[in-house]
Structures are given as structure tokens and as C-alpha cells.
Enzyme design. Sequence first.
Site, PDB file in Angstrom:
ATOM      1  N   HIS A  40       0.799  -1.198   0.578  1.00 12.83           N
ATOM      2  CA  HIS A  40      -0.262   0.141  -0.082  1.00 12.83           C
ATOM      3  C   HIS A  40       0.714   1.246   0.004  1.00 12.83           C
ATOM      4  CE1 HIS A  40       1.507   0.384   4.772  1.00 12.83           C
ATOM      5  NE2 HIS A  40       0.799  -0.557   4.574  1.00 12.83           N
ATOM      6  N   ARG A 124      -6.596   0.729   3.696  1.00 12.87           N
ATOM      7  CA  ARG A 124      -5.360   2.151   2.714  1.00 12.87           C
ATOM      8  C   ARG A 124      -5.338   0.534   1.953  1.00 12.87           C
ATOM      9  NH1 ARG A 124      -3.249   0.011   8.191  1.00 12.87           N
ATOM     10  NH2 ARG A 124      -1.597  -1.469   7.947  1.00 12.87           N
ATOM     11  N   ASP A 307       3.709  -4.554   4.052  1.00 11.79           N
ATOM     12  CA  ASP A 307       5.373  -5.092   3.851  1.00 11.79           C
ATOM     13  C   ASP A 307       5.782  -6.363   4.387  1.00 11.79           C
ATOM     14  OD1 ASP A 307       4.337  -3.182   6.361  1.00 11.79           O
ATOM     15  OD2 ASP A 307       6.617  -2.724   6.919  1.00 11.79           O
TER      16      ASP A 307
END
Length: 418
Positions: A40, A124, A307
Site C-alpha cells: 500500500h 489502505r 510490508d
Amino acid sequence: MPPQAFQRTWAAYSPYYPVAHYKSPPDNCVITQVNLLQRHGARYPTEGQTARIQTPIQKLRGVRTYANASFDFLRYFEWDLGVSDMISLGFQQTFESGIEHYSRYQHLFSNDRLPFVRASGSDRVIKSATTWADGISFASNDAYHPETSVILPEIDGANNTLDDSMCPNAHSLNEVPDAWRGAFAPRIAARLNEAAPGADLDAEDVVELMPLCAFETLFHRTTSPFCDLFTFEEFEAHEYYTDLSRYYKTGPGNPLGPIQGVGYVNELLARLTSKPVQDHTQTNSTLDSSPDTFPLNRTFYADFSHDNQMVAIYSALGLFQREDGRAPSAEEMNPGRRWRISRMTPFSARMIVEKLMCDGRDDEGREYVRVLVNDAVQPLTFCGAHVDGVCALDDFVESQAYARGNGNGDWENCFESD
């Protein structure tokens, strides 16, 4: 905004940048399929991060008189950051990503083969997927606008290959990161306490406060005054702290790190080979067995994730490993290290796996792959890649024995009690 070299010390909170200039495949190769995995866009701090950042801020603001004028801004400082949501820079990053991918791969687009888009269930991440599609639409003059076909819920019990939430026994291993923190952060804390008498900051306060430089700068699009409280060398040391933290969280330094990326790798192999998914880890077998929710005939697949999950996927694939097999340690910070989070998973990071058809190589008609992370071609020595990073698809599939073996017992270790 600070210089790019400075921004790249922000590790996971660095804004996206191409690590290398994109190189087209060899002249005798044609790209026939693309698999995009993207983080994102830039966001506010999470709820937990917000609390951890505000603790040292409160300590600093409780000081009566600062001995250093660069701290005076704290008297008037007001917190104006939101929580977890994507910020305007994040929307810009993902929109530009869509434009770039259409420009590069438009030969794979047609009305009957639009990109197949999935997203993990955070707001997000979903907005990143839709904004990326907006970029595709803009670049194609509204000829194509992919829809997000599948959203994988981020709730307990839901199978999700785009989020690191399915291994209950997995915990961050903090010994090495904490040792490095003990090596660099106390000196910073001492310096700050001298400038702000009575603040009583400790090493943990330091490592939690430093990312505010990135969050404020990216939100306001101007350098935060918190950046000026630390030197470039101190940010480099903090960057390495984050590198170590990720390595021992979902990276290869954690016995239950790479297993969290296995489900996605098996989905990738299914797409590359146009064969049903073979997996007994994180995949949702109901979704992955249906051509509506997991088609095998598309030329472009786009998945949007986080991540920590991307680190797990890189690790399951075998990317970013040192040739000597040594793990990064608290003893040294190698400036030329391969494991560098700002190059791997900055905001809006992207891994692309290109499937190729090449003439004049080993076998006529044989299919090949290459992997790029933030436009840097990965060496893929584990499947016999040439210097151009291209290896045979069959060899790539064969090299993924860990994923094809469902983690070789690690998946069961996610749930076994002591």
C-alpha cells in the site's frame, strides 16, 4: 523535502523509489504474463505506533527549559496525524504506479483480459488497489479500468495470502535488533537528555521517536522539525535497526518467518504454470479453486499487501540472501548489505514476476521468468539464471521446493503447542 539519500534511511517508511532503471527483457524475449505484488501507499502511523511515538514526545514536552534552541518548537507542537489511513502521497504513489505499469505492459491489456486484482482487507490496501486501477484508466484514456475482484478479510480465522496473520506461534525475535539498539541508541538518548534536561529518554524512546521524522515529512510534504533532532549517521543506524527487526520478524532470521509467504508463492506458481493451486497453508481453497476468484488465464495479476507479508514472500522465494549464508548481526552494519528494507519494502514497494517466451535460448518454445523488486532485476542464482536474471520457468518452479512442500513442516509449527 529532505534529500533522497536521507529519505532512504527511513527504511519501511521511505517513499517509493526505483532501485534501478527498468531494463527490458533480452531482445529475443517477449513478456507474456505479469504478476504484480505491491505494498500500500504511504500512510499515517498505526494506532500502536502512534502510542509509542507519543510517549517520548510527552517526556520532551514536559521539560521546562531546553538547553538547545532546536527543541523550542516542541512548546508549540500539535499532533495532527491520523491513524493508519493512506495519506495524499500514498494515493499519488499508487496512481503513478498504475500509469507506469500500463505504459510498460499495455500489450498485455485488452477488454477480455483486464488485470485480475486482489487486495488484503485493510482500508489502505483496498484504496491502493482502486487507485492503481485509476492510474490504469487514466493512462489508457479510460479504455480499461480493472475492478478489485477479491478482497481477502483480515480477521481471525480467515485464510489470507496477502497478510501475515495466520501463524499464531510466530513472534518477532528481538535479541539481535535489541542488541543493535543497545549499541547506538543510548548515546542519542544521552545527547537528547542533555538538550532537554529532565526528559529522561531511554534507548526505546529514541527508536520509537525517530520515525516521526518520516511520518510528518511525508504528510506535510516539508521537512519535519523532528528530523533536525538527529544526524544522518543516526538515521543510518536506525535504518539498520529496522532492517534487523524485519529480518527476525517475517524474514529468514525467524524460523516461522518464510512460512508466512508460502501460500502466495504457491499461488504464483499456479498462475505461471496455468495449473490449479497446490497448497495446504494460507490459501483459501474455496476462492483458489474457482475461475471467478482465481482465474488461470489472465496476462496480468495485481495483488496489494503489507510490508511484513512481502518480506515473508521474498524470504519464501529465496530473495535477498547473502551469498555466504550469514545472517545480519548486531556486530556490524555493512553499508553494502543486500538486506535493506528501504530497497525491499518502502511505501508502495512492488515485486514483479515477468513470464517470458524466448527464442534462441536453450530450448525453442521454452518459457522463462525473471523477478524485479522496485525495478531491480533479482539474480535468481537458485534457479540457474543467466546474468540477465532470466531462468527457465521449469527451473524456477523446481527451485521453490520449500513452498511446494508447504514449508517442510514449518506450517505445522505455527500451531503446535510446546
